[in-house]
Write a protein that holds these residues in place. Structure first.
Motif, PDB file in Angstrom:
ATOM      1  N   ILE A  17       0.867  -1.615   0.069  1.00  0.00           N
ATOM      2  CA  ILE A  17       0.202   0.192  -0.287  1.00  0.00           C
ATOM      3  C   ILE A  17       0.512   1.028  -0.276  1.00  0.00           C
ATOM      4  CG2 ILE A  17      -1.497   1.258   1.071  1.00  0.00           C
ATOM      5  CD1 ILE A  17      -2.931  -0.942   2.360  1.00  0.00           C
ATOM      6  N   ILE A  18       1.512   1.423   0.964  1.00  0.00           N
ATOM      7  CA  ILE A  18       2.618   2.437   1.395  1.00  0.00           C
ATOM      8  C   ILE A  18       3.374   2.434  -0.331  1.00  0.00           C
ATOM      9  CG2 ILE A  18       5.184   3.135   2.429  1.00  0.00           C
ATOM     10  CD1 ILE A  18       3.417   1.923   4.650  1.00  0.00           C
ATOM     11  N   GLU A  19       3.844   1.659  -0.986  1.00  0.00           N
ATOM     12  CA  GLU A  19       4.597   1.634  -2.447  1.00  0.00           C
ATOM     13  C   GLU A  19       3.710   2.117  -3.273  1.00  0.00           C
ATOM     14  OE1 GLU A  19       5.872  -2.344  -2.749  1.00  0.00           O
ATOM     15  OE2 GLU A  19       7.613  -1.674  -1.767  1.00  0.00           O
ATOM     16  N   GLU A  20       2.435   1.792  -3.558  1.00  0.00           N
ATOM     17  CA  GLU A  20       1.216   2.593  -4.197  1.00  0.00           C
ATOM     18  C   GLU A  20       1.489   3.832  -4.277  1.00  0.00           C
ATOM     19  OE1 GLU A  20      -1.159   2.502  -7.449  1.00  0.00           O
ATOM     20  OE2 GLU A  20      -0.123   0.984  -6.340  1.00  0.00           O
ATOM     21  N   VAL A 100     -10.878   3.831   3.706  1.00  0.00           N
ATOM     22  CA  VAL A 100     -10.692   2.790   2.718  1.00  0.00           C
ATOM     23  C   VAL A 100      -9.904   1.405   3.233  1.00  0.00           C
ATOM     24  CG1 VAL A 100      -9.788   2.217   0.537  1.00  0.00           C
ATOM     25  CG2 VAL A 100     -10.748   4.542   1.086  1.00  0.00           C
ATOM     26  N   MET A 101     -11.231  -0.216   3.392  1.00  0.00           N
ATOM     27  CA  MET A 101     -10.596  -0.948   3.693  1.00  0.00           C
ATOM     28  C   MET A 101     -11.119  -1.954   2.837  1.00  0.00           C
ATOM     29  SD  MET A 101     -13.505  -0.799   7.053  1.00  0.00           S
ATOM     30  CE  MET A 101     -14.362  -0.322   5.597  1.00  0.00           C
ATOM     31  N   ILE A 102      -9.906  -2.929   2.666  1.00  0.00           N
ATOM     32  CA  ILE A 102      -9.434  -3.596   0.637  1.00  0.00           C
ATOM     33  C   ILE A 102      -9.984  -5.338   1.491  1.00  0.00           C
ATOM     34  CG2 ILE A 102      -7.058  -4.842  -0.007  1.00  0.00           C
ATOM     35  CD1 ILE A 102      -5.735  -2.549   0.308  1.00  0.00           C
ATOM     36  N   PRO A 103     -10.978  -5.708   1.293  1.00  0.00           N
ATOM     37  CA  PRO A 103     -11.752  -6.693   1.038  1.00  0.00           C
ATOM     38  C   PRO A 103     -10.647  -7.773   1.593  1.00  0.00           C
ATOM     39  CG  PRO A 103     -12.669  -6.322  -0.659  1.00  0.00           C
ATOM     40  CD  PRO A 103     -11.742  -5.080  -0.574  1.00  0.00           C
ATOM     41  N   PHE A 104      -9.615  -8.611   1.871  1.00  0.00           N
ATOM     42  CA  PHE A 104      -9.621 -10.463   1.618  1.00  0.00           C
ATOM     43  C   PHE A 104     -10.781 -10.737   2.341  1.00  0.00           C
ATOM     44  CE2 PHE A 104      -6.048  -7.374   2.308  1.00  0.00           C
ATOM     45  CZ  PHE A 104      -5.023  -7.631   0.412  1.00  0.00           C
ATOM     46  N   ASN A 105     -11.248 -12.246   1.703  1.00  0.00           N
ATOM     47  CA  ASN A 105     -11.823 -13.199   2.376  1.00  0.00           C
ATOM     48  C   ASN A 105     -11.325 -14.261   3.656  1.00  0.00           C
ATOM     49  OD1 ASN A 105     -14.140 -12.721   1.418  1.00  0.00           O
ATOM     50  ND2 ASN A 105     -13.968 -13.527  -0.423  1.00  0.00           N
ATOM     51  N   LEU A 122      -6.770  -4.916  -5.950  1.00  0.00           N
ATOM     52  CA  LEU A 122      -7.372  -4.414  -4.434  1.00  0.00           C
ATOM     53  C   LEU A 122      -6.190  -3.359  -4.064  1.00  0.00           C
ATOM     54  CD1 LEU A 122      -8.091  -7.578  -3.129  1.00  0.00           C
ATOM     55  CD2 LEU A 122      -9.677  -6.107  -4.077  1.00  0.00           C
ATOM     56  N   ILE A 123      -4.812  -3.187  -3.900  1.00  0.00           N
ATOM     57  CA  ILE A 123      -4.120  -2.599  -3.730  1.00  0.00           C
ATOM     58  C   ILE A 123      -4.912  -1.077  -4.449  1.00  0.00           C
ATOM     59  CG2 ILE A 123      -2.064  -1.129  -3.120  1.00  0.00           C
ATOM     60  CD1 ILE A 123      -1.000  -4.083  -1.774  1.00  0.00           C
ATOM     61  N   THR A 124      -4.043  -1.532  -6.431  1.00  0.00           N
ATOM     62  CA  THR A 124      -4.507  -0.280  -7.169  1.00  0.00           C
ATOM     63  C   THR A 124      -5.751   0.732  -6.911  1.00  0.00           C
ATOM     64  OG1 THR A 124      -2.702  -1.645  -8.275  1.00  0.00           O
ATOM     65  CG2 THR A 124      -4.209   0.634  -8.956  1.00  0.00           C
ATOM     66  N   ASP A 125      -6.650   0.000  -7.050  1.00  0.00           N
ATOM     67  CA  ASP A 125      -8.104  -0.154  -6.622  1.00  0.00           C
ATOM     68  C   ASP A 125      -8.296   1.420  -5.444  1.00  0.00           C
ATOM     69  OD1 ASP A 125     -11.313   0.045  -7.431  1.00  0.00           O
ATOM     70  OD2 ASP A 125     -11.523  -1.344  -5.809  1.00  0.00           O
TER      71      ASP A 125
END
Length: 136
Positions: A17-20, A100-105, A122-125
């Motif tokens: 996430i930080i890199e993005e 902003v929450m990244i959904p992981f199952n 997911l991170i890009t979005d």
């Protein structure tokens, strides 16, 4: 603009996430808070501007940010392998910031309706949604 990146376990997601965000929001100040020291160290290596570890760090950082980004488990008590405490989840959920929450199952928390995407997709979005929400 101060963005809080939250991650636990090994910090792999937070690092990416930080890199993005470094490339998509270069003027933002990125604060990394890990639920453990390994996650914090990984996010610092990825380029976070500031970092801290643990429950109180999450609580304090939530008062000082414009946006929060991390896995969906960051608002679920006892998630991330038990590393996310109830106080952390409440602080994040009640923060006066865009979340902003990244959904992981994973970890017995299943989000209906999400597509099976790679972590990078997911991170890009998520980074694009955060940028839009903050008007950057």
């Amino acid at each position: 603009m101060n963005i809080l990146v939250i991650d636990g376990q090994g910090g792999r997601l937070g690092s990416r996430i930080i890199e993005e965000l470094k490339s998509s929001l270069p003027s933002a100040s990125l604060t990394a808070v890990g639920t453990n020291s390994a996650a914090t160290a990984a996010m610092l290596r990825a380029g976070a501007d500031a970092a801290a570890t643990g429950e109180n760090a999450v609580i304090v950082a939530c008062r000082r940010c414009d946006g929060i980004i991390g896995p969906i488990g960051m608002v679920i008590a006892d998630s991330l392998g038990g590393e996310l405490t109830p106080k952390m989840a409440v602080a994040i959920a009640q923060a006066d910031a865009v979340r902003v929450m990244i959904p992981f199952n994973r970890c017995e928390n299943i989000v209906a309706g999400i597509e099976n995407q790679t972590m990078q997709e997911l991170i890009t979005d998520a980074a694009a949604k955060l940028k839009t929400a903050l008007g950057a």
